[in-house]
Design a protein around this motif. Structure first.
Motif, short mmCIF file in Angstrom:
data_model
loop_
_atom_site.label_atom_id
_atom_site.label_comp_id
_atom_site.label_asym_id
_atom_site.label_seq_id
_atom_site.Cartn_x
_atom_site.Cartn_y
_atom_site.Cartn_z
N ILE A 114 0.81 -1.22 0.00
CA ILE A 114 0.00 0.00 0.00
C ILE A 114 0.85 1.27 0.00
N GLN A 115 2.09 1.15 -0.45
CA GLN A 115 2.97 2.33 -0.53
C GLN A 115 2.42 3.31 -1.57
N PRO A 116 2.36 4.60 -1.25
CA PRO A 116 2.07 5.55 -2.32
C PRO A 116 3.23 5.48 -3.32
N PRO A 117 2.98 5.12 -4.58
CA PRO A 117 4.10 4.95 -5.50
C PRO A 117 4.95 6.22 -5.62
N LYS A 144 -6.36 9.23 -19.84
CA LYS A 144 -6.25 8.42 -21.06
C LYS A 144 -5.46 9.15 -22.13
N GLN A 145 -5.86 10.41 -22.32
CA GLN A 145 -5.21 11.21 -23.35
C GLN A 145 -3.73 11.42 -23.05
N LYS A 146 -3.39 11.54 -21.77
CA LYS A 146 -2.00 11.79 -21.38
C LYS A 146 -1.22 10.49 -21.16
N ASN A 147 -1.92 9.37 -21.32
CA ASN A 147 -1.30 8.07 -21.14
C ASN A 147 -0.63 7.94 -19.76
N ALA A 148 -1.32 8.46 -18.74
CA ALA A 148 -0.79 8.44 -17.37
C ALA A 148 -1.68 7.56 -16.50
N PRO A 149 -1.14 6.97 -15.43
CA PRO A 149 -2.01 6.21 -14.52
C PRO A 149 -2.99 7.16 -13.82
N LYS A 150 -4.21 6.70 -13.63
CA LYS A 150 -5.24 7.52 -12.99
C LYS A 150 -5.09 7.44 -11.47
N ALA A 151 -5.24 8.59 -10.80
CA ALA A 151 -5.25 8.56 -9.33
C ALA A 151 -6.45 7.71 -8.92
N GLY A 152 -6.22 6.69 -8.10
CA GLY A 152 -7.24 5.68 -7.81
C GLY A 152 -8.46 6.21 -7.06
N GLU A 153 -9.43 5.32 -6.85
CA GLU A 153 -10.70 5.69 -6.19
C GLU A 153 -10.49 6.28 -4.80
N SER A 154 -9.46 5.78 -4.11
CA SER A 154 -9.19 6.28 -2.75
C SER A 154 -8.97 7.80 -2.77
N HIS A 155 -8.55 8.32 -3.94
CA HIS A 155 -8.29 9.75 -4.07
C HIS A 155 -9.57 10.56 -4.26
N TYR A 156 -10.68 9.85 -4.47
CA TYR A 156 -11.98 10.51 -4.66
C TYR A 156 -12.95 10.10 -3.57
N THR A 157 -12.43 9.84 -2.39
CA THR A 157 -13.27 9.45 -1.26
C THR A 157 -12.89 10.32 -0.07
N ASP A 158 -13.89 11.00 0.51
CA ASP A 158 -13.54 11.85 1.65
C ASP A 158 -13.46 11.04 2.94
N ARG A 159 -13.19 11.71 4.03
CA ARG A 159 -12.94 10.96 5.26
C ARG A 159 -14.17 10.27 5.82
#
Ligand code: HEC
Ligand code: HEC
Length: 142
Positions: free
Chosen positions: A59-62, A90-105
Protein backbone atom coordinates in the motif's frame (compact mmCIF):
# COMPACT_ATOMS: atom_id res chain seq x y z
CA UNK A 1 31.67 17.03 49.73
CA UNK A 2 34.02 14.32 48.54
CA UNK A 3 31.08 12.47 47.05
CA UNK A 4 30.05 15.59 45.15
CA UNK A 5 33.49 16.03 43.62
CA UNK A 6 33.54 12.41 42.51
CA UNK A 7 30.11 12.82 40.87
CA UNK A 8 31.25 16.03 39.18
CA UNK A 9 34.40 14.34 37.82
CA UNK A 10 32.30 11.43 36.55
CA UNK A 11 29.93 13.82 34.74
CA UNK A 12 32.91 15.66 33.17
CA UNK A 13 34.40 12.36 32.02
CA UNK A 14 31.13 11.37 30.33
CA UNK A 15 30.82 14.75 28.61
CA UNK A 16 34.41 14.66 27.29
CA UNK A 17 34.45 11.07 26.06
CA UNK A 18 30.94 11.49 24.66
CA UNK A 19 32.12 14.50 22.67
CA UNK A 20 35.12 12.59 21.36
CA UNK A 21 32.97 9.66 20.22
CA UNK A 22 30.44 11.95 18.52
CA UNK A 23 33.31 13.69 16.69
CA UNK A 24 34.71 10.39 15.45
CA UNK A 25 31.47 9.07 13.96
CA UNK A 26 31.31 9.44 10.19
CA UNK A 27 27.69 10.47 10.00
CA UNK A 28 25.54 11.56 7.08
CA UNK A 29 27.48 14.85 7.42
CA UNK A 30 30.19 13.12 5.35
CA UNK A 31 33.16 13.62 7.65
CA UNK A 32 32.33 17.23 8.38
CA UNK A 33 32.91 18.26 11.98
CA UNK A 34 29.82 18.51 14.15
CA UNK A 35 30.86 21.99 15.22
CA UNK A 36 30.89 23.32 11.63
CA UNK A 37 27.89 24.69 9.82
CA UNK A 38 26.49 22.29 7.23
CA UNK A 39 27.78 22.76 3.69
CA UNK A 40 25.24 23.23 0.95
CA UNK A 41 24.66 19.78 -0.56
CA UNK A 42 25.31 19.27 -4.27
CA UNK A 43 22.10 19.50 -6.28
CA UNK A 44 20.97 16.11 -7.61
CA UNK A 45 19.07 15.47 -10.83
CA UNK A 46 15.50 14.26 -10.57
CA UNK A 47 15.20 10.68 -11.77
CA UNK A 48 13.05 9.77 -14.76
CA UNK A 49 12.15 6.07 -14.70
CA UNK A 50 10.20 4.67 -17.67
CA UNK A 51 7.40 2.37 -16.53
CA UNK A 52 7.39 3.67 -12.95
CA UNK A 53 9.27 2.75 -9.78
CA UNK A 54 8.60 -0.58 -8.11
CA UNK A 55 6.78 -0.26 -4.77
CA UNK A 56 8.54 -1.52 -1.65
CA UNK A 57 5.31 -2.69 -0.04
CA UNK A 58 1.73 -3.19 -1.13
CA UNK A 59 0.00 0.00 0.00
CA UNK A 60 2.97 2.33 -0.53
CA UNK A 61 2.07 5.55 -2.32
CA UNK A 62 4.10 4.95 -5.50
CA UNK A 63 7.18 7.17 -5.94
CA UNK A 64 6.96 9.73 -8.76
CA UNK A 65 8.96 8.49 -11.77
CA UNK A 66 9.16 11.87 -13.55
CA UNK A 67 10.22 15.47 -12.95
CA UNK A 68 7.81 17.72 -11.05
CA UNK A 69 9.81 20.95 -10.85
CA UNK A 70 7.36 22.73 -13.19
CA UNK A 71 4.27 21.44 -11.35
CA UNK A 72 2.20 23.63 -9.06
CA UNK A 73 -0.04 22.61 -6.17
CA UNK A 74 -1.74 25.54 -4.49
CA UNK A 75 -5.15 27.11 -3.88
CA UNK A 76 -5.66 27.94 -7.56
CA UNK A 77 -4.10 25.03 -9.38
CA UNK A 78 -3.04 21.42 -9.13
CA UNK A 79 -1.14 20.68 -12.33
CA UNK A 80 -0.70 17.01 -11.38
CA UNK A 81 -4.36 16.55 -12.19
CA UNK A 82 -3.78 17.82 -15.76
CA UNK A 83 -2.58 14.28 -16.41
CA UNK A 84 -3.75 12.09 -13.52
CA UNK A 85 -7.47 12.97 -13.35
CA UNK A 86 -10.39 10.84 -14.50
CA UNK A 87 -10.91 13.19 -17.47
CA UNK A 88 -7.33 13.49 -18.69
CA UNK A 89 -5.45 10.31 -17.86
CA UNK A 90 -6.25 8.42 -21.06
CA UNK A 91 -5.21 11.21 -23.35
CA UNK A 92 -2.00 11.79 -21.38
CA UNK A 93 -1.30 8.07 -21.14
CA UNK A 94 -0.79 8.44 -17.37
CA UNK A 95 -2.01 6.21 -14.52
CA UNK A 96 -5.24 7.52 -12.99
CA UNK A 97 -5.25 8.56 -9.33
CA UNK A 98 -7.24 5.68 -7.81
CA UNK A 99 -10.70 5.69 -6.19
CA UNK A 100 -9.19 6.28 -2.75
CA UNK A 101 -8.29 9.75 -4.07
CA UNK A 102 -11.98 10.51 -4.66
CA UNK A 103 -13.27 9.45 -1.26
CA UNK A 104 -13.54 11.85 1.65
CA UNK A 105 -12.94 10.96 5.26
CA UNK A 106 -16.58 10.01 5.77
CA UNK A 107 -16.37 7.51 2.92
CA UNK A 108 -18.39 9.70 0.52
CA UNK A 109 -17.33 9.64 -3.12
CA UNK A 110 -16.26 13.10 -4.32
CA UNK A 111 -16.43 14.52 -7.84
CA UNK A 112 -13.04 16.19 -7.77
CA UNK A 113 -9.99 14.93 -5.90
CA UNK A 114 -10.75 14.71 -2.14
CA UNK A 115 -9.24 17.50 -0.07
CA UNK A 116 -7.22 15.03 1.98
CA UNK A 117 -5.54 13.89 -1.26
CA UNK A 118 -5.09 17.35 -2.76
CA UNK A 119 -1.45 17.86 -1.78
CA UNK A 120 -0.02 15.00 -3.82
CA UNK A 121 3.58 15.38 -2.71
CA UNK A 122 2.54 14.92 0.91
CA UNK A 123 2.57 11.20 0.04
CA UNK A 124 4.19 10.87 -3.41
CA UNK A 125 7.85 11.83 -3.62
CA UNK A 126 10.01 12.33 -6.69
CA UNK A 127 13.37 10.52 -6.64
CA UNK A 128 16.87 11.75 -7.47
CA UNK A 129 19.74 10.06 -9.26
CA UNK A 130 21.89 9.09 -6.26
CA UNK A 131 23.41 6.12 -4.50
CA UNK A 132 21.75 5.27 -1.17
CA UNK A 133 23.60 6.89 1.76
CA UNK A 134 23.27 3.74 3.85
CA UNK A 135 22.47 0.14 2.99
CA UNK A 136 18.79 -0.73 3.33
CA UNK A 137 17.67 -4.31 3.69
CA UNK A 138 13.96 -3.58 4.20
CA UNK A 139 11.72 -6.30 2.78
CA UNK A 140 8.08 -5.35 2.47
CA UNK A 141 5.09 -7.65 2.16
CA UNK A 142 4.45 -7.63 -1.59
C1 HEC B 1 2.38 15.91 -18.23
C2 HEC B 1 1.63 14.87 -17.54
C3 HEC B 1 1.92 14.62 -16.09
C4 HEC B 1 1.94 15.52 -15.04
C5 HEC B 1 1.70 17.03 -15.08
C6 HEC B 1 2.22 14.74 -13.84
N1 HEC B 1 2.35 13.41 -14.16
FE1 HEC B 1 2.66 11.88 -12.87
N2 HEC B 1 2.83 10.56 -14.42
C7 HEC B 1 2.63 10.88 -15.76
C8 HEC B 1 2.88 9.71 -16.58
C9 HEC B 1 2.78 9.64 -18.10
C10 HEC B 1 3.25 8.66 -15.68
C11 HEC B 1 3.65 7.23 -16.03
C12 HEC B 1 5.17 7.22 -16.27
C13 HEC B 1 5.68 5.84 -16.58
O1 HEC B 1 5.14 4.89 -16.01
O2 HEC B 1 6.67 5.75 -17.32
C14 HEC B 1 3.19 9.24 -14.33
C15 HEC B 1 3.45 8.54 -13.18
C16 HEC B 1 3.21 9.04 -11.89
C17 HEC B 1 3.24 8.25 -10.66
C18 HEC B 1 3.56 6.76 -10.54
C19 HEC B 1 2.32 5.91 -10.49
C20 HEC B 1 2.63 4.44 -10.33
O3 HEC B 1 1.66 3.66 -10.19
O4 HEC B 1 3.79 4.04 -10.34
C21 HEC B 1 2.95 9.10 -9.63
C22 HEC B 1 2.86 8.74 -8.16
C23 HEC B 1 2.74 10.40 -10.20
N3 HEC B 1 2.92 10.35 -11.57
C24 HEC B 1 2.46 11.54 -9.47
C25 HEC B 1 2.43 12.83 -9.98
C26 HEC B 1 2.35 14.02 -9.18
C27 HEC B 1 2.28 14.05 -7.66
C28 HEC B 1 2.35 15.09 -10.04
C29 HEC B 1 2.35 16.57 -9.72
C30 HEC B 1 3.38 17.03 -8.81
C31 HEC B 1 2.39 14.54 -11.40
N4 HEC B 1 2.46 13.17 -11.31
C32 HEC B 1 2.33 15.30 -12.57
C33 HEC B 1 2.24 12.11 -16.25
C34 HEC B 1 2.19 13.29 -15.52
C1 HEC C 1 -2.62 10.76 1.82
C2 HEC C 1 -1.66 10.21 0.88
C3 HEC C 1 -1.85 10.47 -0.61
C4 HEC C 1 -2.06 11.69 -1.24
C5 HEC C 1 -2.16 13.08 -0.62
C6 HEC C 1 -2.11 11.38 -2.66
N1 HEC C 1 -1.94 10.04 -2.87
FE1 HEC C 1 -1.84 9.08 -4.67
N2 HEC C 1 -1.67 7.29 -3.73
C7 HEC C 1 -1.60 7.10 -2.36
C8 HEC C 1 -1.57 5.67 -2.08
C9 HEC C 1 -1.50 5.05 -0.70
C10 HEC C 1 -1.61 5.00 -3.33
C11 HEC C 1 -1.61 3.51 -3.59
C12 HEC C 1 -2.96 2.89 -3.28
C13 HEC C 1 -4.09 3.58 -3.96
O1 HEC C 1 -4.18 3.57 -5.20
O2 HEC C 1 -4.89 4.19 -3.22
C14 HEC C 1 -1.66 6.06 -4.35
C15 HEC C 1 -1.69 5.81 -5.71
C16 HEC C 1 -1.59 6.81 -6.70
C17 HEC C 1 -1.41 6.56 -8.11
C18 HEC C 1 -1.29 5.20 -8.78
C19 HEC C 1 -2.64 4.63 -9.02
C20 HEC C 1 -2.58 3.22 -9.54
O3 HEC C 1 -3.66 2.65 -9.69
O4 HEC C 1 -1.49 2.68 -9.78
C21 HEC C 1 -1.37 7.78 -8.74
C22 HEC C 1 -1.20 8.07 -10.22
C23 HEC C 1 -1.54 8.79 -7.71
N3 HEC C 1 -1.67 8.17 -6.49
C24 HEC C 1 -1.57 10.15 -7.94
C25 HEC C 1 -1.83 11.11 -6.98
C26 HEC C 1 -2.05 12.52 -7.28
C27 HEC C 1 -1.98 13.16 -8.64
C28 HEC C 1 -2.30 13.13 -6.07
C29 HEC C 1 -2.65 14.60 -5.82
C30 HEC C 1 -3.85 15.09 -6.49
C31 HEC C 1 -2.20 12.11 -5.02
N4 HEC C 1 -1.94 10.89 -5.63
C32 HEC C 1 -2.33 12.34 -3.65
C33 HEC C 1 -1.57 8.09 -1.41
C34 HEC C 1 -1.78 9.44 -1.65
Amino acid sequence: MKKRIVTLLAVCAVIFTGGAIAGAVDSLRMGQDLQDNAKEPAKKKQAVVQGGIERSYKIQPPAIPHKIDKDRIDLKANTCMNCHSEKTYKQKNAPKAGESHYTDRDGKVTETVASRRYFCNQCHAPQVVAEPLVENTFQGAK
